[in-house]
Write a protein that holds these residues in place. Sequence first.
Motif, PDB file in Angstrom:
ATOM      1  N   LYS A 116     -23.894  15.156  20.250  1.00  0.00           N
ATOM      2  CA  LYS A 116     -24.630  14.369  21.243  1.00  0.00           C
ATOM      3  C   LYS A 116     -23.778  13.205  21.729  1.00  0.00           C
ATOM      4  O   LYS A 116     -22.748  12.901  21.141  1.00  0.00           O
ATOM      5  CB  LYS A 116     -25.938  13.838  20.646  1.00  0.00           C
ATOM      6  CG  LYS A 116     -26.888  14.913  20.171  1.00  0.00           C
ATOM      7  CD  LYS A 116     -28.216  14.283  19.744  1.00  0.00           C
ATOM      8  CE  LYS A 116     -28.313  14.187  18.267  1.00  0.00           C
ATOM      9  NZ  LYS A 116     -29.628  13.703  17.796  1.00  0.00           N
ATOM     10  N   TRP A 117     -24.239  12.594  22.780  1.00  0.00           N
ATOM     11  CA  TRP A 117     -23.551  11.389  23.240  1.00  0.00           C
ATOM     12  C   TRP A 117     -24.562  10.277  23.469  1.00  0.00           C
ATOM     13  O   TRP A 117     -25.726  10.512  23.739  1.00  0.00           O
ATOM     14  CB  TRP A 117     -22.735  11.645  24.506  1.00  0.00           C
ATOM     15  CG  TRP A 117     -23.535  11.955  25.732  1.00  0.00           C
ATOM     16  CD1 TRP A 117     -24.108  13.145  26.064  1.00  0.00           C
ATOM     17  CD2 TRP A 117     -23.845  11.063  26.802  1.00  0.00           C
ATOM     18  NE1 TRP A 117     -24.759  13.051  27.263  1.00  0.00           N
ATOM     19  CE2 TRP A 117     -24.614  11.784  27.752  1.00  0.00           C
ATOM     20  CE3 TRP A 117     -23.547   9.719  27.057  1.00  0.00           C
ATOM     21  CZ2 TRP A 117     -25.075  11.202  28.925  1.00  0.00           C
ATOM     22  CZ3 TRP A 117     -24.019   9.157  28.231  1.00  0.00           C
ATOM     23  CH2 TRP A 117     -24.764   9.895  29.144  1.00  0.00           C
ATOM     24  N   ASN A 118     -24.074   9.066  23.301  1.00  0.00           N
ATOM     25  CA  ASN A 118     -24.926   7.881  23.411  1.00  0.00           C
ATOM     26  C   ASN A 118     -24.723   7.267  24.787  1.00  0.00           C
ATOM     27  O   ASN A 118     -23.659   6.739  25.092  1.00  0.00           O
ATOM     28  CB  ASN A 118     -24.541   6.890  22.306  1.00  0.00           C
ATOM     29  CG  ASN A 118     -25.358   5.616  22.366  1.00  0.00           C
ATOM     30  OD1 ASN A 118     -26.105   5.388  23.307  1.00  0.00           O
ATOM     31  ND2 ASN A 118     -25.222   4.790  21.352  1.00  0.00           N
ATOM     32  N   GLY A 119     -25.746   7.333  25.612  1.00  0.00           N
ATOM     33  CA  GLY A 119     -25.606   6.864  26.982  1.00  0.00           C
ATOM     34  C   GLY A 119     -25.987   5.419  27.216  1.00  0.00           C
ATOM     35  O   GLY A 119     -25.863   4.925  28.334  1.00  0.00           O
ATOM     36  N   TRP A 120     -26.457   4.719  26.167  1.00  0.00           N
ATOM     37  CA  TRP A 120     -26.954   3.363  26.412  1.00  0.00           C
ATOM     38  C   TRP A 120     -26.049   2.264  25.883  1.00  0.00           C
ATOM     39  O   TRP A 120     -26.251   1.102  26.203  1.00  0.00           O
ATOM     40  CB  TRP A 120     -28.347   3.189  25.815  1.00  0.00           C
ATOM     41  CG  TRP A 120     -28.473   3.521  24.358  1.00  0.00           C
ATOM     42  CD1 TRP A 120     -28.874   4.712  23.821  1.00  0.00           C
ATOM     43  CD2 TRP A 120     -28.201   2.671  23.256  1.00  0.00           C
ATOM     44  NE1 TRP A 120     -28.863   4.657  22.459  1.00  0.00           N
ATOM     45  CE2 TRP A 120     -28.452   3.404  22.078  1.00  0.00           C
ATOM     46  CE3 TRP A 120     -27.770   1.347  23.138  1.00  0.00           C
ATOM     47  CZ2 TRP A 120     -28.287   2.880  20.806  1.00  0.00           C
ATOM     48  CZ3 TRP A 120     -27.610   0.822  21.866  1.00  0.00           C
ATOM     49  CH2 TRP A 120     -27.864   1.575  20.727  1.00  0.00           C
ATOM     50  N   SER A 121     -25.035   2.600  25.071  1.00  0.00           N
ATOM     51  CA  SER A 121     -24.132   1.553  24.583  1.00  0.00           C
ATOM     52  C   SER A 121     -23.018   1.333  25.604  1.00  0.00           C
ATOM     53  O   SER A 121     -22.883   2.067  26.580  1.00  0.00           O
ATOM     54  CB  SER A 121     -23.525   1.938  23.234  1.00  0.00           C
ATOM     55  OG  SER A 121     -22.512   2.902  23.396  1.00  0.00           O
ATOM     56  N   SER A 122     -22.210   0.318  25.369  1.00  0.00           N
ATOM     57  CA  SER A 122     -21.107   0.010  26.280  1.00  0.00           C
ATOM     58  C   SER A 122     -19.892   0.885  26.010  1.00  0.00           C
ATOM     59  O   SER A 122     -18.884   0.765  26.676  1.00  0.00           O
ATOM     60  CB  SER A 122     -20.702  -1.464  26.129  1.00  0.00           C
ATOM     61  OG  SER A 122     -20.312  -1.730  24.794  1.00  0.00           O
ATOM     62  N   LYS A 123     -20.026   1.789  25.022  1.00  0.00           N
ATOM     63  CA  LYS A 123     -18.925   2.677  24.675  1.00  0.00           C
ATOM     64  C   LYS A 123     -19.263   4.108  25.066  1.00  0.00           C
ATOM     65  O   LYS A 123     -20.421   4.484  25.195  1.00  0.00           O
ATOM     66  CB  LYS A 123     -18.658   2.619  23.164  1.00  0.00           C
ATOM     67  CG  LYS A 123     -18.280   1.256  22.632  1.00  0.00           C
ATOM     68  CD  LYS A 123     -18.096   1.295  21.126  1.00  0.00           C
ATOM     69  CE  LYS A 123     -17.718  -0.072  20.575  1.00  0.00           C
ATOM     70  NZ  LYS A 123     -17.550  -0.039  19.094  1.00  0.00           N
ATOM     71  N   LEU A 124     -18.225   4.903  25.262  1.00  0.00           N
ATOM     72  CA  LEU A 124     -18.392   6.340  25.423  1.00  0.00           C
ATOM     73  C   LEU A 124     -18.381   6.915  24.013  1.00  0.00           C
ATOM     74  O   LEU A 124     -17.336   7.089  23.402  1.00  0.00           O
ATOM     75  CB  LEU A 124     -17.246   6.912  26.257  1.00  0.00           C
ATOM     76  CG  LEU A 124     -17.309   8.403  26.599  1.00  0.00           C
ATOM     77  CD1 LEU A 124     -18.580   8.743  27.345  1.00  0.00           C
ATOM     78  CD2 LEU A 124     -16.082   8.805  27.406  1.00  0.00           C
ATOM     79  N   GLU A 125     -19.566   7.195  23.465  1.00  0.00           N
ATOM     80  CA  GLU A 125     -19.697   7.527  22.048  1.00  0.00           C
ATOM     81  C   GLU A 125     -20.308   8.901  21.851  1.00  0.00           C
ATOM     82  O   GLU A 125     -21.307   9.244  22.469  1.00  0.00           O
ATOM     83  CB  GLU A 125     -20.565   6.482  21.346  1.00  0.00           C
ATOM     84  CG  GLU A 125     -20.734   6.746  19.865  1.00  0.00           C
ATOM     85  CD  GLU A 125     -21.548   5.667  19.184  1.00  0.00           C
ATOM     86  OE1 GLU A 125     -20.943   4.779  18.575  1.00  0.00           O
ATOM     87  OE2 GLU A 125     -22.786   5.713  19.283  1.00  0.00           O
ATOM     88  N   TYR A 126     -19.672   9.657  20.969  1.00  0.00           N
ATOM     89  CA  TYR A 126     -20.158  10.981  20.607  1.00  0.00           C
ATOM     90  C   TYR A 126     -20.618  10.965  19.149  1.00  0.00           C
ATOM     91  O   TYR A 126     -19.989  10.340  18.303  1.00  0.00           O
ATOM     92  CB  TYR A 126     -19.057  12.025  20.779  1.00  0.00           C
ATOM     93  CG  TYR A 126     -18.503  12.106  22.183  1.00  0.00           C
ATOM     94  CD1 TYR A 126     -19.132  12.877  23.159  1.00  0.00           C
ATOM     95  CD2 TYR A 126     -17.350  11.403  22.539  1.00  0.00           C
ATOM     96  CE1 TYR A 126     -18.625  12.959  24.448  1.00  0.00           C
ATOM     97  CE2 TYR A 126     -16.843  11.474  23.819  1.00  0.00           C
ATOM     98  CZ  TYR A 126     -17.487  12.247  24.767  1.00  0.00           C
ATOM     99  OH  TYR A 126     -16.988  12.315  26.046  1.00  0.00           O
ATOM    100  N   THR A 127     -21.706  11.664  18.868  1.00  0.00           N
ATOM    101  CA  THR A 127     -22.257  11.724  17.521  1.00  0.00           C
ATOM    102  C   THR A 127     -22.457  13.181  17.122  1.00  0.00           C
ATOM    103  O   THR A 127     -22.963  13.983  17.901  1.00  0.00           O
ATOM    104  CB  THR A 127     -23.614  11.000  17.452  1.00  0.00           C
ATOM    105  OG1 THR A 127     -23.439   9.636  17.805  1.00  0.00           O
ATOM    106  CG2 THR A 127     -24.195  11.066  16.054  1.00  0.00           C
ATOM    107  N   MET A 128     -22.046  13.502  15.904  1.00  0.00           N
ATOM    108  CA  MET A 128     -22.245  14.832  15.354  1.00  0.00           C
ATOM    109  C   MET A 128     -23.309  14.753  14.264  1.00  0.00           C
ATOM    110  O   MET A 128     -23.129  14.056  13.270  1.00  0.00           O
ATOM    111  CB  MET A 128     -20.942  15.385  14.765  1.00  0.00           C
ATOM    112  CG  MET A 128     -19.899  15.759  15.809  1.00  0.00           C
ATOM    113  SD  MET A 128     -19.222  14.308  16.697  1.00  0.00           S
ATOM    114  CE  MET A 128     -18.051  15.100  17.772  1.00  0.00           C
ATOM    115  N   ASP A 129     -24.411  15.455  14.444  1.00  0.00           N
ATOM    116  CA  ASP A 129     -25.520  15.443  13.490  1.00  0.00           C
ATOM    117  C   ASP A 129     -25.622  16.807  12.814  1.00  0.00           C
ATOM    118  O   ASP A 129     -25.690  17.838  13.488  1.00  0.00           O
ATOM    119  CB  ASP A 129     -26.843  15.140  14.192  1.00  0.00           C
ATOM    120  CG  ASP A 129     -26.920  13.709  14.691  1.00  0.00           C
ATOM    121  OD1 ASP A 129     -26.064  12.902  14.289  1.00  0.00           O
ATOM    122  OD2 ASP A 129     -27.823  13.413  15.479  1.00  0.00           O
ATOM    123  N   LEU A 130     -25.671  16.788  11.491  1.00  0.00           N
ATOM    124  CA  LEU A 130     -25.783  18.030  10.731  1.00  0.00           C
ATOM    125  C   LEU A 130     -26.891  17.901   9.695  1.00  0.00           C
ATOM    126  O   LEU A 130     -27.046  16.854   9.072  1.00  0.00           O
ATOM    127  CB  LEU A 130     -24.463  18.359  10.032  1.00  0.00           C
ATOM    128  CG  LEU A 130     -24.465  19.619   9.163  1.00  0.00           C
ATOM    129  CD1 LEU A 130     -23.158  20.376   9.303  1.00  0.00           C
ATOM    130  CD2 LEU A 130     -24.730  19.290   7.695  1.00  0.00           C
TER     131      LEU A 130
END
Length: 349
Positions: free
Chosen positions: A242-256
């Motif tokens: 997933k990606w986080n669209g609300w922070s000031s960073k371009l951030e990807y998260t992997m959830d398992l």
Amino acid sequence: MKNRFTPNPPAQLTNTKIAYAHWRKIIHYSFTALLACFIFSCSEDDLLTGEQIEPGKHLVFESYEDYKKAVNETAHMTPEQLNSWQQSLNFKSFAVEALNRYYSFDFEQVESRLDLDAFIEANSNYLQLVEQDGDFYLETKLYDQSDRFLVNHDGILQIGDKLHKVFETGRILADQDNYETLKMLAEQDFQRISLAENTSGEFQAFKNESMVLNDKRAGCGTGLEDTKTTKRDRTKAELKLKWNGWSSKLEYTMDLVVRPYKRIVGVWYHVERTITAEWRWSAWCKDRDGNYQSVGHSQPRITRFDYSIKNDGNEDYSFLGEGNPDAYFYDVYVYGDTPSTAAAVISCP
């Protein structure tokens, strides 16, 4: 197990503290110290660095980094540790209350679907039925949100000077003086505000969307799962990017997550089992300059008796500055086994 490989990249395609606010009173807790205390036992004096106060309205994080630290720590706590954590903070977590209601119910005493429906209806603020591929799963509200343990019963937390109201499919950000308005907003209000694409002004709405990728492009996509079922027992392994669209960073998260289930009157519910799991994955993630960076993680085999084994947002990759998000897995192996079924295995390619 397959050997890891790395293909060529695609063509251009401080210490963590929680500030706990109660009106004008603020108290700081060391999150790492709290976690250590749950394991080794500490006195109340070891836990607190300020004045003891009555239960407050919501958790306040001084920075995004503090918030992410708390997300990652709570993701790996057992139900018992979560209860100790919120009690030590003098805080009432929405998700902890949801789990308490879920896991205190004796599902084996259910005789009919009416019995189960009555339980769900009595706890409709905390529990929900989720349909997936024709099956029904009993889950907590906000179960797919990695910060669900940090919000209060109004679904609110604070990062810096912004309030966050967390919903099933996204969040709304607002200034601190809009607490009472945020408190009253429901899921349908989020849908209305997000449809208006309101990402500036008094209320900012952000959808929790997974990456939209070209299915024909090589790779393993952004969501993979495997399920093994034996009569009334099921073991399920899921991996999401997933990606986080609300922070000031371009951030990807992997959830398992690897989770065992049992079925009663047509509904799958969480159960404790001895779970064995291991995983590795690699992904291409687009950075702020439009270049793709190879990232990955591996977890050696672990075994424990629990409701699940998960990483739940503990593997994040951030690139400073804004950009157009794009990412996909290119090498994945996930193994999840319980005594009740065959092992669930995700393997790609």
